[in-house]
Every structure is written in C-alpha cells, then in structure tokens.
Scaffold this motif. Structure first.
Motif, PDB file in Angstrom:
ATOM      1  N   LEU A  27       0.837  -1.208   0.000  1.00 19.83           N
ATOM      2  CA  LEU A  27       0.000   0.000   0.000  1.00 19.83           C
ATOM      3  C   LEU A  27       0.870   1.256   0.000  1.00 19.83           C
ATOM      4  CD1 LEU A  27      -2.794  -1.048   2.522  1.00 19.83           C
ATOM      5  CD2 LEU A  27      -3.054  -0.725   0.049  1.00 19.83           C
ATOM      6  N   GLU A  28       1.945   1.247   0.765  1.00 19.28           N
ATOM      7  CA  GLU A  28       2.823   2.418   0.810  1.00 19.28           C
ATOM      8  C   GLU A  28       3.537   2.636  -0.519  1.00 19.28           C
ATOM      9  OE1 GLU A  28       5.268   1.771   4.221  1.00 19.28           O
ATOM     10  OE2 GLU A  28       3.616   2.119   5.631  1.00 19.28           O
ATOM     11  N   LEU A  29       3.936   1.564  -1.179  1.00 22.04           N
ATOM     12  CA  LEU A  29       4.548   1.695  -2.501  1.00 22.04           C
ATOM     13  C   LEU A  29       3.551   2.261  -3.504  1.00 22.04           C
ATOM     14  CD1 LEU A  29       6.589  -1.640  -2.750  1.00 22.04           C
ATOM     15  CD2 LEU A  29       7.522   0.688  -2.665  1.00 22.04           C
ATOM     16  N   MET A  30       2.303   1.824  -3.415  1.00 17.02           N
ATOM     17  CA  MET A  30       1.279   2.332  -4.319  1.00 17.02           C
ATOM     18  C   MET A  30       1.005   3.809  -4.057  1.00 17.02           C
ATOM     19  SD  MET A  30      -1.343  -0.905  -4.504  1.00 17.02           S
ATOM     20  CE  MET A  30      -2.280  -0.196  -5.853  1.00 17.02           C
ATOM     21  N   ALA A  32       3.159   5.965  -2.867  1.00 16.31           N
ATOM     22  CA  ALA A  32       4.318   6.722  -3.351  1.00 16.31           C
ATOM     23  C   ALA A  32       4.306   6.857  -4.869  1.00 16.31           C
ATOM     24  CB  ALA A  32       5.609   6.043  -2.891  1.00 16.31           C
ATOM     25  N   ALA A  33       3.682   5.904  -5.565  1.00 12.47           N
ATOM     26  CA  ALA A  33       3.641   5.941  -7.034  1.00 12.47           C
ATOM     27  C   ALA A  33       2.782   7.085  -7.541  1.00 12.47           C
ATOM     28  CB  ALA A  33       3.114   4.618  -7.572  1.00 12.47           C
ATOM     29  N   GLU A  34       1.805   7.533  -6.741  1.00 14.12           N
ATOM     30  CA  GLU A  34       0.919   8.650  -7.088  1.00 14.12           C
ATOM     31  C   GLU A  34       0.233   8.421  -8.438  1.00 14.12           C
ATOM     32  OE1 GLU A  34       3.260  12.196  -6.855  1.00 14.12           O
ATOM     33  OE2 GLU A  34       3.209  12.220  -4.664  1.00 14.12           O
ATOM     34  N   GLY A  35      -0.202   7.216  -8.671  1.00 12.28           N
ATOM     35  CA  GLY A  35      -0.884   6.883  -9.915  1.00 12.28           C
ATOM     36  C   GLY A  35      -0.904   5.380 -10.097  1.00 12.28           C
ATOM     37  N   GLU A  36      -1.201   4.947 -11.297  1.00 16.64           N
ATOM     38  CA  GLU A  36      -1.271   3.510 -11.559  1.00 16.64           C
ATOM     39  C   GLU A  36       0.112   2.865 -11.472  1.00 16.64           C
ATOM     40  OE1 GLU A  36      -3.219   2.732 -15.251  1.00 16.64           O
ATOM     41  OE2 GLU A  36      -4.899   4.080 -14.829  1.00 16.64           O
ATOM     42  N   ILE A  37       0.121   1.633 -10.991  1.00 18.89           N
ATOM     43  CA  ILE A  37       1.391   0.916 -10.864  1.00 18.89           C
ATOM     44  C   ILE A  37       1.171  -0.544 -11.242  1.00 18.89           C
ATOM     45  CG2 ILE A  37       1.031   0.453  -8.402  1.00 18.89           C
ATOM     46  CD1 ILE A  37       4.100   0.802  -8.047  1.00 18.89           C
ATOM     47  N   ALA A  38       2.147  -1.118 -11.911  1.00 19.87           N
ATOM     48  CA  ALA A  38       2.046  -2.507 -12.370  1.00 19.87           C
ATOM     49  C   ALA A  38       2.556  -3.467 -11.305  1.00 19.87           C
ATOM     50  CB  ALA A  38       2.856  -2.687 -13.654  1.00 19.87           C
ATOM     51  N   LEU A  39       2.064  -4.718 -11.377  1.00 17.66           N
ATOM     52  CA  LEU A  39       2.531  -5.735 -10.440  1.00 17.66           C
ATOM     53  C   LEU A  39       4.041  -5.935 -10.537  1.00 17.66           C
ATOM     54  CD1 LEU A  39      -0.189  -8.539 -10.669  1.00 17.66           C
ATOM     55  CD2 LEU A  39       0.205  -6.965  -8.775  1.00 17.66           C
ATOM     56  N   ILE A  56      -1.112 -10.839  -2.510  1.00 17.86           N
ATOM     57  CA  ILE A  56      -1.385  -9.690  -1.632  1.00 17.86           C
ATOM     58  C   ILE A  56      -2.329  -8.710  -2.318  1.00 17.86           C
ATOM     59  CG2 ILE A  56      -0.345  -7.650  -0.549  1.00 17.86           C
ATOM     60  CD1 ILE A  56       2.171  -9.378  -0.094  1.00 17.86           C
ATOM     61  N   VAL A  57      -2.021  -8.367  -3.573  1.00 19.87           N
ATOM     62  CA  VAL A  57      -2.844  -7.392  -4.292  1.00 19.87           C
ATOM     63  C   VAL A  57      -4.244  -7.939  -4.521  1.00 19.87           C
ATOM     64  CG1 VAL A  57      -3.109  -6.173  -6.490  1.00 19.87           C
ATOM     65  CG2 VAL A  57      -0.877  -6.229  -5.351  1.00 19.87           C
ATOM     66  N   ARG A  58      -4.349  -9.229  -4.827  1.00 19.79           N
ATOM     67  CA  ARG A  58      -5.666  -9.828  -5.035  1.00 19.79           C
ATOM     68  C   ARG A  58      -6.522  -9.713  -3.761  1.00 19.79           C
ATOM     69  NH1 ARG A  58      -5.200 -15.821  -6.819  1.00 19.79           N
ATOM     70  NH2 ARG A  58      -4.624 -16.011  -4.626  1.00 19.79           N
ATOM     71  N   THR A  59      -5.902  -9.933  -2.614  1.00 19.42           N
ATOM     72  CA  THR A  59      -6.623  -9.804  -1.344  1.00 19.42           C
ATOM     73  C   THR A  59      -7.040  -8.364  -1.101  1.00 19.42           C
ATOM     74  OG1 THR A  59      -5.374 -11.644  -0.397  1.00 19.42           O
ATOM     75  CG2 THR A  59      -6.453 -10.157   1.149  1.00 19.42           C
ATOM     76  N   LEU A  60      -6.150  -7.414  -1.375  1.00 18.74           N
ATOM     77  CA  LEU A  60      -6.462  -5.996  -1.173  1.00 18.74           C
ATOM     78  C   LEU A  60      -7.575  -5.535  -2.116  1.00 18.74           C
ATOM     79  CD1 LEU A  60      -2.839  -4.620  -0.717  1.00 18.74           C
ATOM     80  CD2 LEU A  60      -4.600  -4.814   1.062  1.00 18.74           C
ATOM     81  N   VAL A  61      -7.580  -6.056  -3.339  1.00 23.76           N
ATOM     82  CA  VAL A  61      -8.657  -5.734  -4.294  1.00 23.76           C
ATOM     83  C   VAL A  61      -9.987  -6.261  -3.758  1.00 23.76           C
ATOM     84  CG1 VAL A  61      -9.586  -6.252  -6.590  1.00 23.76           C
ATOM     85  CG2 VAL A  61      -7.184  -5.582  -6.334  1.00 23.76           C
ATOM     86  N   ALA A  62      -9.976  -7.476  -3.246  1.00 22.69           N
ATOM     87  CA  ALA A  62     -11.214  -8.081  -2.729  1.00 22.69           C
ATOM     88  C   ALA A  62     -11.777  -7.297  -1.557  1.00 22.69           C
ATOM     89  CB  ALA A  62     -10.942  -9.530  -2.320  1.00 22.69           C
ATOM     90  N   ARG A  72      -4.955  -2.766 -16.452  1.00 24.68           N
ATOM     91  CA  ARG A  72      -4.482  -3.901 -15.663  1.00 24.68           C
ATOM     92  C   ARG A  72      -3.415  -3.481 -14.655  1.00 24.68           C
ATOM     93  NH1 ARG A  72      -6.777  -8.370 -17.104  1.00 24.68           N
ATOM     94  NH2 ARG A  72      -5.337  -9.651 -15.875  1.00 24.68           N
ATOM     95  N   ARG A  73      -3.236  -2.185 -14.496  1.00 20.71           N
ATOM     96  CA  ARG A  73      -2.424  -1.667 -13.407  1.00 20.71           C
ATOM     97  C   ARG A  73      -3.327  -1.405 -12.204  1.00 20.71           C
ATOM     98  NH1 ARG A  73       2.624   0.906 -15.155  1.00 20.71           N
ATOM     99  NH2 ARG A  73       2.991   0.324 -17.333  1.00 20.71           N
ATOM    100  N   TYR A  74      -2.707  -0.994 -11.097  1.00 16.44           N
ATOM    101  CA  TYR A  74      -3.459  -0.890  -9.855  1.00 16.44           C
ATOM    102  C   TYR A  74      -3.307   0.499  -9.229  1.00 16.44           C
ATOM    103  CZ  TYR A  74      -3.844  -5.924 -10.272  1.00 16.44           C
ATOM    104  OH  TYR A  74      -4.119  -7.187 -10.738  1.00 16.44           O
ATOM    105  N   VAL A  75      -4.349   0.911  -8.504  1.00 17.85           N
ATOM    106  CA  VAL A  75      -4.337   2.168  -7.751  1.00 17.85           C
ATOM    107  C   VAL A  75      -4.961   1.905  -6.379  1.00 17.85           C
ATOM    108  CG1 VAL A  75      -4.483   3.665  -9.783  1.00 17.85           C
ATOM    109  CG2 VAL A  75      -6.587   2.885  -8.656  1.00 17.85           C
ATOM    110  N   LEU A  76      -4.722   2.828  -5.442  1.00 17.55           N
ATOM    111  CA  LEU A  76      -5.347   2.717  -4.132  1.00 17.55           C
ATOM    112  C   LEU A  76      -6.863   2.807  -4.268  1.00 17.55           C
ATOM    113  CD1 LEU A  76      -2.962   4.958  -1.990  1.00 17.55           C
ATOM    114  CD2 LEU A  76      -2.985   2.459  -2.156  1.00 17.55           C
ATOM    115  N   GLY A  77      -7.567   2.034  -3.448  1.00 18.15           N
ATOM    116  CA  GLY A  77      -9.013   1.947  -3.555  1.00 18.15           C
ATOM    117  C   GLY A  77      -9.769   2.879  -2.622  1.00 18.15           C
ATOM    118  N   PRO A  78     -11.074   3.026  -2.851  1.00 17.96           N
ATOM    119  CA  PRO A  78     -11.887   3.989  -2.110  1.00 17.96           C
ATOM    120  C   PRO A  78     -12.064   3.653  -0.637  1.00 17.96           C
ATOM    121  CG  PRO A  78     -13.269   2.591  -3.508  1.00 17.96           C
ATOM    122  CD  PRO A  78     -11.856   2.292  -3.874  1.00 17.96           C
ATOM    123  N   ARG A  79     -11.889   2.395  -0.261  1.00 17.73           N
ATOM    124  CA  ARG A  79     -12.094   2.055   1.144  1.00 17.73           C
ATOM    125  C   ARG A  79     -11.069   2.742   2.051  1.00 17.73           C
ATOM    126  NH1 ARG A  79     -13.558  -3.960   3.479  1.00 17.73           N
ATOM    127  NH2 ARG A  79     -14.565  -3.203   5.383  1.00 17.73           N
TER     128      ARG A  79
END
Length: 258
Positions: A27-30, A32-39, A56-62, A72-79
């Motif tokens: 989560l901290e790496l994401m 720091a990326a300040e945008g979309e980031i690839a696995l 880990i990412v699959r669990t965080l997405v769920a 297909r990149r990832y960003v921090l979610g609304p929760r």
C-alpha cells in the motif's frame, strides 16, 4: 523487508504478521507511485516474488483497498478514504482548538506533524486568516525530518545515536541551498534545539520561508510558518514562547483524550 528489533537481532515473525507487514508495504509503494502501478514494479520495488505480490494485491482488491484499472495496473481503492477520514477527524478533534488559537495569536499558519518512521507527516493545519500571502502544506504530506522545523524538533527528542542511524538510512538530500546535509552538523543543530527548547527551519525546506517548531511529545510537534519578511529572526523567540504554550495545551488535551 521483515521487521527487526532495535538491538539488531533477528525477528521470527509469524506468517500472519509477515503477510500484514507486506500488505502495508505494498500500500505504501502504491501511495508513493501517485498513480497507476504494475505488479512487476511492485515486485521489483518491494523485493518480493511475483506470486506473493499477486496474492497480496488480489486480497487488497477483494477488500476494496486497491482497484484494478482497465490498463491492468493498480491504484489505491476507495475504502482507504474512509479510514483516512476517520483518522483525520480524530486528530482534528484533539488538535483543532489549540491550532486555531495559535494561528489567531501569531497571524501565521499553524501545523501539527508526527514522526512516521524516518519521515515526518503533516496531520493537521490551520491557515493564517490575517494575511493573503500564506504558507500551505498539504495535510498527509510526508517530508524528510532534517530540513523542517517540526522534523528537527522531533529529532531532538531522540538520542544522538538513534538520530545518526535514522538520518544515515533516510539520507539528507538538499532541498535548498540552506539545507543541512551533514549528520554531525545536524547533531550540533539538535543540541541547540534541546538547549533553547525550539527548532527553526530557516529556508531549509523552502527558500523565503521560516518555520518555528516545538515538540508536543516524542512523536508530535507543532509549528508556525510564514515568509521571512514576517517571521523574522527577531520574532522567533516570542513565537517560540507562544508555541511552547500551545504544545502544553495539546499535551493536556491528549491526556484527557486518553
């Protein structure tokens, strides 16, 4: 990236605790990326195997803490927004009255910051209402400790050996031509901070801006900042006295909050 105790001996964390720590690292790496980031980038920057990152990412997405984008990149979610809002509301309920009083009395922007590992994060702010030219620092912004008034105030609460280890690990980049970038010079500066009871950022984070700061406790500091034309060197001691009073008020409110 496993946790280690301060004496340097190894720690054998349980699988559950290790997974939790790795999830926070992701989560901290994401963030720091300040945008979309690839696995692949998460794996590279974390040093973890691809399959581990994927789990880990699959669990965080769920759980709604991470979103997968069409790319297909990832960003921090609304929760995470709800968690952040709750934390901010708690801090503001405690700190808002003293910070408003501080900004009103000094006429300058009042800030509250906390030590966050080897950085400092601003957790609350009350802007100056007296001047059109005001200093703004984003709440949630993480900065190096060595070049800020709040950072120096907090470093002064630590033993010199801990300060040396922290600054050596974090690095001391020059933000301006006034930034102290040598550990020994910083230790001399922190000795002055302890002696006088306050810290000063004299254009070390941003040219033309002076900040005066006082520690509330070993993890929290309060400051006022403004342009050097208003926050003059002559004004620093009187501002420090007002800050020391605000720090006592915050410490008292913290005790009642507990």
């Amino acid at each position: 990236m496993n946790a280690k105790p301060t004496d340097g001996s190894p720690v054998r964390a349980s699988a559950g605790v290790q997974s939790l720590g790795r999830a926070f690292d992701v989560l901290e790496l994401m963030a720091a990326a300040e945008g979309e980031i690839a696995l692949s980038r998460l794996a590279e920057e974390s040093g973890l195997p691809g399959p581990t990152i994927h789990r880990i990412v699959r669990t965080l997405v769920a759980r709604g803490y991470v979103l997968q984008m069409p790319s297909r990149r990832y960003v921090l979610g609304p929760r995470l927004i709800g968690l952040g809002s709750g934390a901010r509301a708690s801090v503001e309920a405690w700190a808002s009255p003293p910070l408003h009083a501080l900004a009103e009395e000094t006429g300058e922007t009042a800030n509250l910051a906390m030590l966050d590992l080897d950085r400092v994060v601003y957790v609350a702010q009350v802007p100056s209402t007296r001047h059109t030219m005001r200093m703004f620092t984003e709440v949630g912004r993480r900065v190096y400790a060595h070049c800020t008034g709040v950072g120096k105030a907090l470093l002064a609460e630590l033993p010199d050996d801990d300060v040396r280890r922290m600054l050596t690990a974090a690095g001391m980049p020059a933000t301006t031509s006034h930034t102290i970038t040598d550990v020994d010079r910083m230790l001399e500066e922190l000795a002055r901070v302890r002696e006088q009871g306050y810290a000063v950022d004299d254009g070390e984070q941003e040219l033309g801006v002076r900040c005066v700061a006082v520690a509330v406790n070993p993890a929290t500091a309060v400051s006022v900042s403004g342009p050097t034309s208003r926050v003059t060197r002559k004004a620093v001691p009187s501002l420090a006295r007002v800050l020391q009073s605000a720090a006592r008020s915050l410490a008292g409110r913290e005790g009642r909050r507990a």
